[in-house]
Design a protein around this motif. Structure first.
Motif, PDB file in Angstrom:
ATOM      1  N   UNK A   1       0.825  -1.213   0.000  1.00  0.00           N
ATOM      2  CA  UNK A   1       0.000   0.000   0.000  1.00  0.00           C
ATOM      3  C   UNK A   1       0.857   1.260   0.000  1.00  0.00           C
ATOM      4  N   UNK A   2       2.122   1.156   0.409  1.00  0.00           N
ATOM      5  CA  UNK A   2       2.992   2.327   0.399  1.00  0.00           C
ATOM      6  C   UNK A   2       3.206   2.797  -1.032  1.00  0.00           C
ATOM      7  N   UNK A   3       2.856   4.049  -1.271  1.00  0.00           N
ATOM      8  CA  UNK A   3       3.130   4.619  -2.591  1.00  0.00           C
ATOM      9  C   UNK A   3       4.612   4.930  -2.706  1.00  0.00           C
ATOM     10  N   UNK A   4       5.123   4.901  -3.944  1.00  0.00           N
ATOM     11  CA  UNK A   4       6.546   5.030  -4.167  1.00  0.00           C
ATOM     12  C   UNK A   4       6.857   6.123  -5.171  1.00  0.00           C
ATOM     13  N   UNK A   5       8.095   6.582  -5.130  1.00  0.00           N
ATOM     14  CA  UNK A   5       8.590   7.590  -6.063  1.00  0.00           C
ATOM     15  C   UNK A   5       9.807   6.992  -6.759  1.00  0.00           C
ATOM     16  N   UNK A   6       9.747   6.857  -8.071  1.00  0.00           N
ATOM     17  CA  UNK A   6      10.810   6.181  -8.818  1.00  0.00           C
ATOM     18  C   UNK A   6      11.874   7.183  -9.266  1.00  0.00           C
TER      19      UNK A   6
ATOM     20  N   UNK B   1      16.453  -7.872  12.854  1.00  0.00           N
ATOM     21  CA  UNK B   1      15.639  -7.892  11.641  1.00  0.00           C
ATOM     22  C   UNK B   1      16.005  -6.655  10.818  1.00  0.00           C
ATOM     23  N   UNK B   2      16.532  -6.850   9.628  1.00  0.00           N
ATOM     24  CA  UNK B   2      16.818  -5.739   8.721  1.00  0.00           C
ATOM     25  C   UNK B   2      15.676  -5.680   7.710  1.00  0.00           C
ATOM     26  N   UNK B   3      14.911  -4.594   7.773  1.00  0.00           N
ATOM     27  CA  UNK B   3      13.668  -4.489   7.007  1.00  0.00           C
ATOM     28  C   UNK B   3      13.813  -3.431   5.923  1.00  0.00           C
ATOM     29  N   UNK B   4      13.665  -3.845   4.669  1.00  0.00           N
ATOM     30  CA  UNK B   4      13.699  -2.921   3.540  1.00  0.00           C
ATOM     31  C   UNK B   4      12.273  -2.652   3.068  1.00  0.00           C
ATOM     32  N   UNK B   5      11.945  -1.401   2.871  1.00  0.00           N
ATOM     33  CA  UNK B   5      10.646  -1.072   2.302  1.00  0.00           C
ATOM     34  C   UNK B   5      10.692  -1.126   0.778  1.00  0.00           C
ATOM     35  N   UNK B   6      11.890  -0.963   0.224  1.00  0.00           N
ATOM     36  CA  UNK B   6      12.072  -1.048  -1.221  1.00  0.00           C
ATOM     37  C   UNK B   6      13.380  -1.774  -1.491  1.00  0.00           C
TER      38      UNK B   6
ATOM     39  N   UNK C   1      -4.488  10.086   6.092  1.00  0.00           N
ATOM     40  CA  UNK C   1      -5.165   8.803   6.305  1.00  0.00           C
ATOM     41  C   UNK C   1      -4.489   7.637   5.589  1.00  0.00           C
ATOM     42  N   UNK C   2      -4.016   7.853   4.359  1.00  0.00           N
ATOM     43  CA  UNK C   2      -3.355   6.778   3.614  1.00  0.00           C
ATOM     44  C   UNK C   2      -2.065   6.365   4.312  1.00  0.00           C
ATOM     45  N   UNK C   3      -1.288   7.335   4.764  1.00  0.00           N
ATOM     46  CA  UNK C   3      -0.038   7.006   5.455  1.00  0.00           C
ATOM     47  C   UNK C   3      -0.317   6.290   6.768  1.00  0.00           C
ATOM     48  N   UNK C   4      -1.318   6.746   7.505  1.00  0.00           N
ATOM     49  CA  UNK C   4      -1.679   6.074   8.770  1.00  0.00           C
ATOM     50  C   UNK C   4      -2.024   4.612   8.532  1.00  0.00           C
TER      51      UNK C   4
END
Length: 447
Positions: free
Chosen positions: A272-277, A430-435, A307-310
């Motif tokens: 659901x996280x929007x991204x910027x390329x 835990x190493x967590x990558x969002x992208x 709201x979307x970020x929450x």
């Protein structure tokens, strides 16, 4: 207090609420920004004075008592404040330390606000709408990349948010740059600490007269400081670029042979996280093509995006909560990526602490009331010419650590950071990558 490894400024106020050098209750950090928001609302909406004074008392109680921080923060958020002005109030957080502080200040308002934070990163595909220098810093360049080029347009107030104002020169620099391109009449400077001298305050008054503007200072603590002595200019003994724990104010910490890294990629789990390329370019020539997250604040956001970020944060917290196996948990943000990890930490439940890596070089020293007892350092995965640091994590302090990174870098560039994490005395990280760098199609954890 702690001693900086910095020829321009030899000291550092180590905040107990910011979540940078010292692990804190995440609600404490969120509350510090919310408290500044209450001061701002009282300033801009004078008729709210009595109500805001009550909320300030709640905020102060929460800042002094970490056990009350969550309740105090939720009381402030329940007010659902909004600005009924013709234009949104524009918030700007200063990188790297105040990115979350500015975001949490902005976030108290349900409507009528926008937020962007400055960045030290170079994004060649975008043109910065403002650029200025932080004169005392070890990393002087600041840029603002807004996807909306009209982010600073209009004549409404701009709120500049920093963790500490010592002389205010950085603030004056950015006001000059904004005023040249986006003139307006009113600025607010908001900070946890305000140490400006009489001559520093006069510099603000002089700029007000010169530009025909009004600058309003807001802070949680204001006072005067006096500096005695001179900084030590020879820093060759400090292991500031080596990625070891040699200067941990104890014996050298060995790499933990039983250390376990669990590597997670959330680009699908948190889809659901929007991204910027856009790619970044480091000073050592490394081009990272991994996308950014859209709503970190680096590219600007407005109240309608909240709201979307929450929802994204709650979804990710639920996912990470399933991975928890210990009682004492540390969630670690990285560099400018502070607010989203802080919010996730707040939603992971009790016995969770938060702090971030930093690029601020400090001398570790074990003594009562000295702010940094231990630390490890490593070259940044994003830019090997930049040292990153993790402070005040003692062996056995946590059962597990979650390190949250907005973007993955090449494995060879990640290795020094993983080696540094292995020196922290925690068996599971835990190493967590969002992208991820490869944008893999498979869901779930990569182990």
């Amino acid at each position: 207090m702690a001693a900086r490894v910095n020829k321009k400024r030899s000291f550092l106020f180590v905040s107990k609420v910011l979540g940078k050098h010292i692990p804190v209750n995440p609600y404490t950090s969120l509350l510090s920004g919310a408290a500044l928001a209450i001061l701002l609302y009282k300033e801009l909406v004078p008729q709210s004075g009595q109500q805001m004074d009550k909320l300030i008392r709640e905020a102060v109680r929460g800042l002094l008592d970490s056990n009350y921080a969550k309740e105090a923060y939720e009381k402030l958020m329940d007010e659902r404040l909004a600005f009924a002005f013709p234009e949104p109030i524009k918030f700007v957080g200063f990188a790297e330390t105040a990115t979350a502080l500015g975001h949490s200040m902005y976030r108290l308002f349900d409507d009528g606000a926008t937020y962007i934070h400055t960045t030290r990163e170079d994004i060649p595909g975008l043109r910065p709408i403002i650029r200025f220098e932080e004169e005392h810093s070890h990393a002087v360049d600041h840029r603002c990349y807004a996807l909306n080029e009209d982010a600073f347009a209009g004549d409404g107030p701009i709120v500049l948010v920093d963790d500490e104002i010592t002389t205010g020169k950085t603030t004056l620099n950015i006001i000059r740059d904004i005023q040249e391109h986006f003139p307006r009449k009113q600025y607010v400077i908001a900070s946890l600490l305000d140490w400006r001298t009489d001559s520093d305050e006069q510099a603000f008054a002089d700029l007000e007269a010169e530009l025909g503007i009004r600058i309003t200072p807001l802070s949680l603590l204001k006072g005067k400081i006096e500096i005695q002595g001179a900084p030590i200019l020879d820093h060759t003994e400090y292991a500031g670029q080596t990625g070891n724990a040699e200067h941990a104010a104890t014996s050298t910490v060995e790499i933990n042979k039983d250390f376990s890294v669990v590597d997670h990629c959330l680009e699908k789990d948190a889809s659901a996280f929007e991204r910027v390329s856009h790619s970044s370019l480091s000073t050592d020539g490394y081009a990272n093509t991994t996308p950014y997250l859209k709503y970190t604040g680096r590219f600007g956001l407005q109240s309608a995006d909240n709201p979307a970020l929450d929802a994204e944060i709650t979804s990710t917290a639920e996912r990470l909560n399933q991975l928890r196996s210990g009682q004492r948990t540390l969630v670690m943000g990285t560099g400018e990526f502070m607010y989203i990890p802080m919010r996730i930490a707040a939603e992971l439940g009790p016995d969770v602490y938060y702090q971030s890596t930093t690029r601020s070089p400090v001398y570790p020293h074990r003594e009562e009331e000295y702010g940094v007892a231990c630390g490890v350092t490593y070259p940044s995965p994003e830019d090997s010419t930049v040292g990153n640091f993790i402070y005040n994590v003692e062996p056995g302090q946590y059962d597990e650590i979650f390190v949250l990174l907005e973007r993955e870098s090449d494995p060879e560039r990640m290795k020094p950071m993983l080696d540094a994490l292995s020196c922290l005395g925690c068996d599971k990280v835990h190493v967590v990558y969002f992208n991820s760098l490869t944008m893999q199609e498979s869901k779930g954890a990569r182990i």
